[in-house]
Design a protein around this motif. Structure first.
Motif, mmCIF file in Angstrom:
data_model
loop_
_atom_site.group_PDB
_atom_site.id
_atom_site.type_symbol
_atom_site.label_atom_id
_atom_site.label_comp_id
_atom_site.label_asym_id
_atom_site.label_seq_id
_atom_site.Cartn_x
_atom_site.Cartn_y
_atom_site.Cartn_z
ATOM 1 N N ARG A 1 -5.161 4.750 -10.732
ATOM 2 C CA ARG A 1 -4.687 3.529 -11.340
ATOM 3 C C ARG A 1 -5.603 3.137 -12.490
ATOM 4 O O ARG A 1 -6.802 3.154 -12.363
ATOM 5 N N ARG A 2 -5.001 2.749 -13.565
ATOM 6 C CA ARG A 2 -5.767 2.307 -14.718
ATOM 7 C C ARG A 2 -5.611 0.805 -14.884
ATOM 8 O O ARG A 2 -4.564 0.249 -14.606
ATOM 9 N N GLY A 3 -6.678 0.190 -15.356
ATOM 10 C CA GLY A 3 -6.619 -1.242 -15.571
ATOM 11 C C GLY A 3 -7.841 -1.732 -16.323
ATOM 12 O O GLY A 3 -8.684 -0.952 -16.757
ATOM 13 N N THR A 4 -7.902 -3.040 -16.451
ATOM 14 C CA THR A 4 -8.984 -3.707 -17.160
ATOM 15 C C THR A 4 -9.698 -4.658 -16.204
ATOM 16 O O THR A 4 -9.040 -5.422 -15.494
ATOM 17 N N VAL A 5 -11.010 -4.594 -16.207
ATOM 18 C CA VAL A 5 -11.788 -5.513 -15.366
ATOM 19 C C VAL A 5 -11.684 -6.908 -15.977
ATOM 20 O O VAL A 5 -11.988 -7.116 -17.148
ATOM 21 N N VAL A 23 -9.167 -6.708 -11.067
ATOM 22 C CA VAL A 23 -8.615 -5.748 -12.023
ATOM 23 C C VAL A 23 -7.198 -6.142 -12.407
ATOM 24 O O VAL A 23 -6.385 -6.473 -11.553
ATOM 25 N N GLU A 24 -6.918 -6.102 -13.705
ATOM 26 C CA GLU A 24 -5.542 -6.219 -14.191
ATOM 27 C C GLU A 24 -5.051 -4.804 -14.452
ATOM 28 O O GLU A 24 -5.565 -4.114 -15.339
ATOM 29 N N PRO A 28 2.633 -2.364 -12.552
ATOM 30 C CA PRO A 28 2.710 -3.298 -11.421
ATOM 31 C C PRO A 28 2.424 -2.618 -10.075
ATOM 32 O O PRO A 28 3.305 -2.465 -9.233
ATOM 33 N N VAL A 29 1.176 -2.215 -9.882
ATOM 34 C CA VAL A 29 0.777 -1.517 -8.654
ATOM 35 C C VAL A 29 -0.203 -2.346 -7.826
ATOM 36 O O VAL A 29 -0.708 -1.871 -6.817
ATOM 37 N N PHE A 49 0.371 -7.152 -10.868
ATOM 38 C CA PHE A 49 -0.481 -6.524 -11.884
ATOM 39 C C PHE A 49 -1.959 -6.734 -11.587
ATOM 40 O O PHE A 49 -2.807 -6.199 -12.281
ATOM 41 N N GLY A 50 -2.292 -7.537 -10.563
ATOM 42 C CA GLY A 50 -3.685 -7.820 -10.263
ATOM 43 C C GLY A 50 -4.102 -7.306 -8.902
ATOM 44 O O GLY A 50 -3.280 -7.076 -8.016
ATOM 45 N N GLY A 51 -5.404 -7.119 -8.763
ATOM 46 C CA GLY A 51 -5.955 -6.709 -7.480
ATOM 47 C C GLY A 51 -7.454 -6.912 -7.450
ATOM 48 O O GLY A 51 -8.102 -7.031 -8.495
#
Length: 75
Positions: A1-5, A23-24, A28-29, A49-51
């Motif tokens: 999974r890719r995202g932005t801190v 993480v964003e 939508p995972v 989109f967040g976790g």
């Protein structure tokens, strides 16, 4: 999974205490939208989109894992 801190810090509403990384995700995972128990911790583009993950489960784009020393700079 890719995202932005989007957040690094303590979140009282999450179990176990300690530091969490918000993480964003690019897709939508996720499990939330940056909100925990009605409290907005960080903003992201929408539901799923967040976790929140532990720092040990975060890898930087260059392939280097996040270390506690790295977090000290962000806190």
């Amino acid at each position: 999974r890719r995202g932005t801190v989007r957040f690094v810090g303590h979140v009282a509403e999450l179990p176990g205490g300690g530091v969490w990384v918000g993480v964003e995700y690019s897709e939508p995972v996720g499990k939330n939208d940056g909100t925990i128990d009605g409290r907005r911790v960080f903003a992201c583009k929408g539901a799923k989109f967040g976790g929140f993950v532990r720092p040990a489960n975060v890898s930087l784009a260059q392939g280097r894992n996040v270390e506690d020393d790295d977090l000290d700079e962000l806190l």
